[in-house]
Design a protein around this motif. Structure first.
Motif, PDB file in Angstrom:
ATOM      1  N   ALA A  52      22.929 -38.978 -26.352  1.00 25.10           N
ATOM      2  CA  ALA A  52      22.810 -39.616 -25.057  1.00 25.10           C
ATOM      3  C   ALA A  52      23.247 -39.047 -23.820  1.00 25.10           C
ATOM      4  N   VAL A  53      24.492 -38.225 -23.953  1.00 27.62           N
ATOM      5  CA  VAL A  53      25.081 -37.620 -23.041  1.00 27.62           C
ATOM      6  C   VAL A  53      24.054 -36.497 -22.268  1.00 27.62           C
TER       7      VAL A  53
ATOM      8  N   ALA B 102      18.962 -38.153  -9.759  1.00 28.69           N
ATOM      9  CA  ALA B 102      19.677 -38.241  -8.319  1.00 28.69           C
ATOM     10  C   ALA B 102      20.911 -37.999  -8.595  1.00 28.69           C
ATOM     11  N   PRO B 103      21.280 -36.358  -8.672  1.00 33.87           N
ATOM     12  CA  PRO B 103      20.240 -35.391  -8.415  1.00 33.87           C
ATOM     13  C   PRO B 103      19.571 -34.800  -9.587  1.00 33.87           C
ATOM     14  N   SER B 104      18.685 -34.035  -9.312  1.00 38.39           N
ATOM     15  CA  SER B 104      18.065 -33.336 -10.684  1.00 38.39           C
ATOM     16  C   SER B 104      19.046 -32.095 -10.463  1.00 38.39           C
ATOM     17  N   LEU B 105      19.473 -31.819 -12.052  1.00 38.71           N
ATOM     18  CA  LEU B 105      20.436 -30.799 -12.289  1.00 38.71           C
ATOM     19  C   LEU B 105      19.771 -29.314 -12.634  1.00 38.71           C
ATOM     20  N   HIS B 106      18.344 -29.569 -12.979  1.00 41.90           N
ATOM     21  CA  HIS B 106      17.683 -28.210 -13.566  1.00 41.90           C
ATOM     22  C   HIS B 106      18.346 -27.603 -14.445  1.00 41.90           C
TER      23      HIS B 106
ATOM     24  N   LYS C 198      31.447 -34.283  -8.619  1.00 42.86           N
ATOM     25  CA  LYS C 198      31.362 -35.592  -7.975  1.00 42.86           C
ATOM     26  C   LYS C 198      30.017 -36.232  -7.935  1.00 42.86           C
ATOM     27  N   LYS C 199      29.045 -35.546  -8.075  1.00 44.28           N
ATOM     28  CA  LYS C 199      27.830 -36.095  -8.018  1.00 44.28           C
ATOM     29  C   LYS C 199      27.049 -36.067  -9.571  1.00 44.28           C
ATOM     30  N   VAL C 200      27.618 -35.376 -10.404  1.00 44.33           N
ATOM     31  CA  VAL C 200      27.456 -35.555 -11.920  1.00 44.33           C
ATOM     32  C   VAL C 200      28.149 -36.778 -12.467  1.00 44.33           C
ATOM     33  N   LEU C 201      29.180 -37.334 -11.881  1.00 43.18           N
ATOM     34  CA  LEU C 201      29.906 -38.322 -12.542  1.00 43.18           C
ATOM     35  C   LEU C 201      29.273 -39.573 -12.784  1.00 43.18           C
ATOM     36  N   PRO C 202      28.493 -40.129 -11.580  1.00 40.54           N
ATOM     37  CA  PRO C 202      27.742 -41.424 -11.821  1.00 40.54           C
ATOM     38  C   PRO C 202      26.732 -41.312 -12.599  1.00 40.54           C
ATOM     39  N   ILE C 203      25.976 -39.982 -12.942  1.00 40.17           N
ATOM     40  CA  ILE C 203      24.961 -39.836 -14.105  1.00 40.17           C
ATOM     41  C   ILE C 203      25.611 -40.265 -15.342  1.00 40.17           C
TER      42      ILE C 203
ATOM     43  N   ARG D  67      28.625 -41.982 -15.770  1.00 39.19           N
ATOM     44  CA  ARG D  67      28.898 -43.382 -15.811  1.00 39.19           C
ATOM     45  C   ARG D  67      27.802 -44.242 -16.264  1.00 39.19           C
ATOM     46  N   ALA D  68      26.470 -44.156 -15.546  1.00 37.33           N
ATOM     47  CA  ALA D  68      25.179 -44.803 -16.190  1.00 37.33           C
ATOM     48  C   ALA D  68      25.012 -44.629 -17.767  1.00 37.33           C
ATOM     49  N   ALA D  69      25.134 -43.255 -18.057  1.00 40.91           N
ATOM     50  CA  ALA D  69      24.995 -42.993 -19.502  1.00 40.91           C
ATOM     51  C   ALA D  69      25.973 -43.717 -20.573  1.00 40.91           C
ATOM     52  N   LEU D  70      27.115 -44.018 -19.968  1.00 38.48           N
ATOM     53  CA  LEU D  70      28.098 -44.661 -20.899  1.00 38.48           C
ATOM     54  C   LEU D  70      27.801 -46.314 -20.989  1.00 38.48           C
TER      55      LEU D  70
END
Length: 349
Positions: A301-302, A311-315, A339-344, A346-349
């Motif tokens: 899942a992660v 948002a953003p795309s990590l490529h 900092k930008k990866v944390l919301p991604i 958080r949403a996955a959890l």
């Protein structure tokens, strides 16, 4: 407490970074030299347990350069501030923060002075002296305070600690970094004018920057703990560590898998995301990710959330991993910080 001796503690914030540490040491030293209260002992307290100190690599470096051994420092787990306060013997000066965390709320009434470089969130009691200015480093306010005091109190080791701290906090006084103010520049110049033998700005800044990211002396567990954030989902905790080595070096750590298992089990984490950050000679970052979990559903899942993020795309490009419970990636978008990866996540959890 038994001798009824007044104790005046100068303490920085719980992150206990270089600014908090040096501000506490320098101001406590200044107060001890200039205070009219002969009975009080002035004690700088580093606001972490002693066991955490090895993780503050830039602080251990700068204090080591000035010949200050860790044995002569006092840490938060070595002094009972609550007991001193209940005995009516504690005065507290806060540097680099001005609001105590909830667990220390009882100590608020002992606060007699505050020096901070953040905007004030609350008013203090009328008897409390407050210095709050939006400068780049709290050490700047401490330098100013010492410079306004009696001549001759400032010595070279204290000046070197303050000088290095302001330079690190203000990114070598670079306007492009957006942290430096005219007062930071003025205080660095003042220290250099009084002590012309201080090291060149570039030299000390680069040495501190290198020390900050140097994890060579740390165990895997210390690397994971050095810069750790934890996210909580409905039923589980996910750790996210920033690690300042490249992925290849990290995967070569001896006993890595056992260390990852032990780290997560000891703290109740269901999984761990490690973001590797390394810099090239032009100081441009490159990032890689490792996703570890013994729970296959969580791991996939992660990974899916990170791979499909927009948002953003990590490529992300998958990389070979020695273990099925560790998925590894090169992160093409190097500007996507943790900092930008944390919301991604958080949403996955």
């Amino acid at each position: 407490v038994r001798r009824h001796q007044e104790i005046h503690v100068v303490m920085g914030n719980e992150a206990c970074d270089l600014d908090s540490t040096v501000s506490a040491l320098a101001l406590a030293y200044f107060l001890a030299k200039t205070s009219p209260a002969p009975k009080a002992a002035f004690i700088p307290v580093l606001n972490i347990p002693r066991a955490e100190f090895a993780l503050r690599t830039e602080t251990t470096f700068l204090l080591g350069e000035q010949g200050i051994p860790a044995a002569s420092l006092i840490f938060r787990d070595e002094i009972d501030l609550g007991e001193l306060h209940r005995a009516g013997l504690l005065s507290l000066t806060l540097v680099d923060h001005h609001v105590l965390p909830g667990a220390d709320a009882a100590l608020e009434e002992a606060v007699v002075e505050v020096l901070d470089h953040r905007p004030l969130e609350r008013d203090r009691a009328p008897g409390c002296q407050v210095t709050a200015e939006p400068v780049g480093s709290c050490a700047t306010l401490v330098t100013e305070r010492i410079a306004q005091g009696p001549p001759g109190v400032l010595d070279r080791p204290t000046a070197a600690l303050l000088h290095g701290t302001i330079l690190l906090d203000c990114v070598n006084l670079s306007p492009a970094a957006g942290k430096v103010t005219p007062k930071d520049v003025a205080c660095v110049s003042l220290l250099e004018a009084r002590f012309p033998e201080l090291p060149a700005r570039d030299t000390i800044f680069e040495a501190l920057q290198a020390a900050k990211f140097d994890v060579s002396g740390l165990t895997t567990e210390q690397m994971l703990r050095k810069d750790l954030k934890v996210l909580s989902g409905d039923e589980l905790l996910l750790a996210i560590s920033a690690i300042y080595v490249d992925l290849e070096t990290f995967l070569r750590q001896p006993g890595l898998l056992q260390d990852l298992d032990a780290f997560c089990q000891a703290r109740g984490y269901a999984g761990l995301v490690a973001m590797m950050i390394s810099f090239n000679e032009r100081n441009e970052p490159s990032r890689q990710l490792a996703v570890y979990s013994r729970c296959e559903t969580l791991q996939s899942a992660v990974c899916q959330a990170l791979e499909e993020a927009t948002a953003p795309s990590l490529h992300l490009q998958p990389l070979p991993s020695p273990w099925s419970c560790v998925s590894t990636y090169a992160q093409g978008n190097a500007l996507a910080s943790r900092k930008k990866v944390l919301p991604i996540l958080r949403a996955a959890l």
